[in-house]
Design an enzyme around this catalytic site. Structure first.
Site, PDB file in Angstrom:
ATOM      1  N   ASP A  92      53.243  -4.876 -49.349  1.00 49.06           N
ATOM      2  CA  ASP A  92      54.549  -4.320 -49.739  1.00 49.06           C
ATOM      3  C   ASP A  92      55.310  -3.887 -48.479  1.00 49.06           C
ATOM      4  O   ASP A  92      54.755  -3.895 -47.392  1.00 49.06           O
ATOM      5  CB  ASP A  92      54.354  -3.129 -50.706  1.00 49.06           C
ATOM      6  CG  ASP A  92      53.584  -1.959 -50.089  1.00 49.06           C
ATOM      7  OD1 ASP A  92      52.567  -1.539 -50.665  1.00 49.06           O
ATOM      8  OD2 ASP A  92      54.000  -1.468 -49.020  1.00 49.06           O
ATOM      9  N   HIS A 110      47.519  -8.732 -43.974  1.00 49.61           N
ATOM     10  CA  HIS A 110      47.337  -9.664 -45.092  1.00 49.61           C
ATOM     11  C   HIS A 110      48.646 -10.277 -45.559  1.00 49.61           C
ATOM     12  O   HIS A 110      48.718 -10.800 -46.661  1.00 49.61           O
ATOM     13  CB  HIS A 110      46.619  -8.946 -46.250  1.00 49.61           C
ATOM     14  CG  HIS A 110      45.225  -8.529 -45.875  1.00 49.61           C
ATOM     15  ND1 HIS A 110      44.527  -7.563 -46.556  1.00 49.61           N
ATOM     16  CD2 HIS A 110      44.404  -8.936 -44.862  1.00 49.61           C
ATOM     17  CE1 HIS A 110      43.336  -7.410 -45.998  1.00 49.61           C
ATOM     18  NE2 HIS A 110      43.246  -8.226 -44.955  1.00 49.61           N
ATOM     19  N   TYR A 140      52.084 -13.893 -57.662  1.00 55.02           N
ATOM     20  CA  TYR A 140      52.784 -13.181 -56.580  1.00 55.02           C
ATOM     21  C   TYR A 140      54.230 -12.878 -56.949  1.00 55.02           C
ATOM     22  O   TYR A 140      54.788 -11.852 -56.508  1.00 55.02           O
ATOM     23  CB  TYR A 140      52.689 -13.966 -55.262  1.00 55.02           C
ATOM     24  CG  TYR A 140      51.300 -13.834 -54.673  1.00 55.02           C
ATOM     25  CD1 TYR A 140      50.335 -14.825 -54.866  1.00 55.02           C
ATOM     26  CD2 TYR A 140      50.920 -12.669 -53.998  1.00 55.02           C
ATOM     27  CE1 TYR A 140      49.038 -14.667 -54.380  1.00 55.02           C
ATOM     28  CE2 TYR A 140      49.625 -12.508 -53.515  1.00 55.02           C
ATOM     29  CZ  TYR A 140      48.688 -13.503 -53.710  1.00 55.02           C
ATOM     30  OH  TYR A 140      47.403 -13.332 -53.260  1.00 55.02           O
ATOM     31  N   GLY A 174      43.590   5.358 -47.834  1.00 53.36           N
ATOM     32  CA  GLY A 174      43.693   4.573 -49.065  1.00 53.36           C
ATOM     33  C   GLY A 174      43.154   3.169 -48.998  1.00 53.36           C
ATOM     34  O   GLY A 174      43.770   2.236 -49.515  1.00 53.36           O
ATOM     35  N   GLN A 225      46.917  -3.254 -44.692  1.00 52.30           N
ATOM     36  CA  GLN A 225      46.413  -4.395 -45.467  1.00 52.30           C
ATOM     37  C   GLN A 225      47.381  -4.682 -46.620  1.00 52.30           C
ATOM     38  O   GLN A 225      47.207  -5.662 -47.341  1.00 52.30           O
ATOM     39  CB  GLN A 225      45.029  -4.077 -46.043  1.00 52.30           C
ATOM     40  CG  GLN A 225      43.973  -3.788 -44.977  1.00 52.30           C
ATOM     41  CD  GLN A 225      42.716  -3.222 -45.577  1.00 52.30           C
ATOM     42  OE1 GLN A 225      41.821  -3.942 -46.004  1.00 52.30           O
ATOM     43  NE2 GLN A 225      42.648  -1.897 -45.640  1.00 52.30           N
ATOM     44  N   ARG A 235      54.030  -9.588 -58.703  1.00 55.30           N
ATOM     45  CA  ARG A 235      53.777  -8.477 -57.773  1.00 55.30           C
ATOM     46  C   ARG A 235      55.020  -8.220 -56.916  1.00 55.30           C
ATOM     47  O   ARG A 235      55.332  -7.068 -56.582  1.00 55.30           O
ATOM     48  CB  ARG A 235      52.553  -8.784 -56.900  1.00 55.30           C
ATOM     49  CG  ARG A 235      51.254  -8.819 -57.716  1.00 55.30           C
ATOM     50  CD  ARG A 235      50.056  -9.093 -56.859  1.00 55.30           C
ATOM     51  NE  ARG A 235      49.833  -8.010 -55.911  1.00 55.30           N
ATOM     52  CZ  ARG A 235      49.051  -8.163 -54.829  1.00 55.30           C
ATOM     53  NH1 ARG A 235      48.486  -9.340 -54.584  1.00 55.30           N
ATOM     54  NH2 ARG A 235      48.863  -7.163 -54.012  1.00 55.30           N
TER      55      ARG A 235
END
Ligand code: APR
Length: 236
Positions: free
Chosen positions: A95, A110, A59, A175, A92, A62
Site C-alpha cells: 500500500d 514486495h 489485486y 507489524g 513489505q 486489494r
C-alpha cells in the site's frame, strides 16, 4: 533543529500489521487474507501464467481497498520522526500509506499495488488509479501486470535494503510476523550494538536479539515509541 548529517539513522521494517487499523487485512492473523485465498492461486508467478484473470481480480480488489484506506496514527508518527532522525522505511506492504502519511524514504520490498508494469521488465512503472484488465498493455505493447513481487520471484530491492540495515543505529520492527524471507532475515543485518524496538500486539518470538518490546497495536504503540525517541534526540 538537528543538522541533517548529525541525525541518527533509523531503519523501520514494517509489515501488514501497521496498516491493519487502516482497514487493510493482515495475512496470517485469524481471518487473515491467506485464510480466504490460496496463495498458490493468486500470488505466484505460476498463478499468473495459469489464470491471469484471477490474479488481476485479486489485486484489483486489494487496490480498491488501498485507495479507500487512510494512513493511521502509526504511519503519521513515523513520518514525524524524520524531523529528528534520518529515517528509512523498509516495508513489505504494497500500500501507499507510508507515502500518504509523509514518510520520504521508503523501500517497498514486495512491490506497490498502485503501480503496474510490463511482463517483460520492472524498469518502467505506470501509476494505476483503477483496475488492470486482461487486455491492458504498456506503451510498448507488453501485457500489463501488477508491480508486485510474487512468491517465487526475486526481491530486487533486498540488496539496497540490507545496506540500509547494516548502517542503521536504531532498528524498529512493526507489524510483521517475520515469516517471509528474505525480508524476515533483514533484522540480522543490523549491527549487534544498534538499539532495537519491536511493535506488535501478538506474542512474536524474537528474543534472540535484544528488542525493546512495545506490545500493542500500532496506532497506540508507534506514537509512544516515537515520543520516546524524539525526547531522546532532544536531550542528546
Ligand atoms: N498493530 C501492529 N501489529 C499488528 C496489528 C496492529 N494493529 N495487528 C496485527 N499485527 C501483527 C500481527 O501480530 C503479526 O505479527 O502484524 C503481523 C502480521 O503478520 P502477517 O499477516 O504475516 O503479515 P506480514 O508479516 O506483513 O507478511 C509478510 O507475507 O504474504 C506475504 O507478501 C506478503 O508482505 C507480506 C508478507
Amino acid at each position: 533543529m538537528i543538522v541533517e548529517q548529525l541525525k541518527k539513522r533509523i531503519v523501520v521494517l514494517t509489515g501488514a500489521g501497521i496498516s491493519a487499523e487502516s482497514g487493510l487485512g493482515t495475512f496470517r492473523d485469524s481471518g487473515g487474507l491467506w485464510e480466504n485465498y490460496d496463495i498458490s492461486k493468486v500470488a505466484t508467478i505460476n498463478a499468473w501464467h495459469q489464470n491471469p484473470a484471477m490474479v488481476l481480480a485479486f489485486y484489483n480488489a486489494r487496490r480498491r481497498q488501498v485507495i479507500a484506506a487512510k494512513p493511521n496514527e502509526g504511519h503519521y508518527a513515523l513520518a514525524a520522526l524524520e524531523e529528528f532522525y534520518d529515517v528509512t522505511i523498509i516495508t513489505q506492504n504494497i500500500d501507499d500509506l507510508h507515502e500518504r502519511a509523509g514518510s520520504s524514504k521508503i523501500i517497498h520490498l514486495h512491490g506497490e499495488i498502485l503501480k503496474g508494469r510490463g511482463v517483460d521488465t520492472d524498469k518502467f512503472l505506470y501509476p494505476l488509479d483503477g483496475d488492470i484488465e486482461l487486455h491492458h498493455k504498456t506503451p510498448n505493447g507488453q501485457r500489463m501486470r501488477p508491480h508486485i513481487v510474487w512468491f517465487g520471484e526475486a526481491v530486487p530491492k533486498m540488496e539496497e535494503a540490507e545496506v540500509m540495515v547494516r548502517g542503521c543505529e536504531i532498528l524498529i520492527v512493526i507489524g510483521t510476523s517475520l515469516n517471509v524471507y528474505p525480508a524476515a532475515g533483514l533484522r540480522y543485518a543490523c549491527p549487534n550494538w544498534c538499539e532495537k524496538y519491536l511493535v506488535d500486539p501478538g506474542s512474536i518470538e524474537i528474543d534472540d536479539q535484544q528488542f525493546e518490546y512495545f506490545k500493542g497495536p500500532a496506532t497506540v504503540q508507534v506514537p509512544l515509541l516515537v515520543d520516546h525517541l524524539i525526547s531522546k534526540a532532544k536531550n542528546s
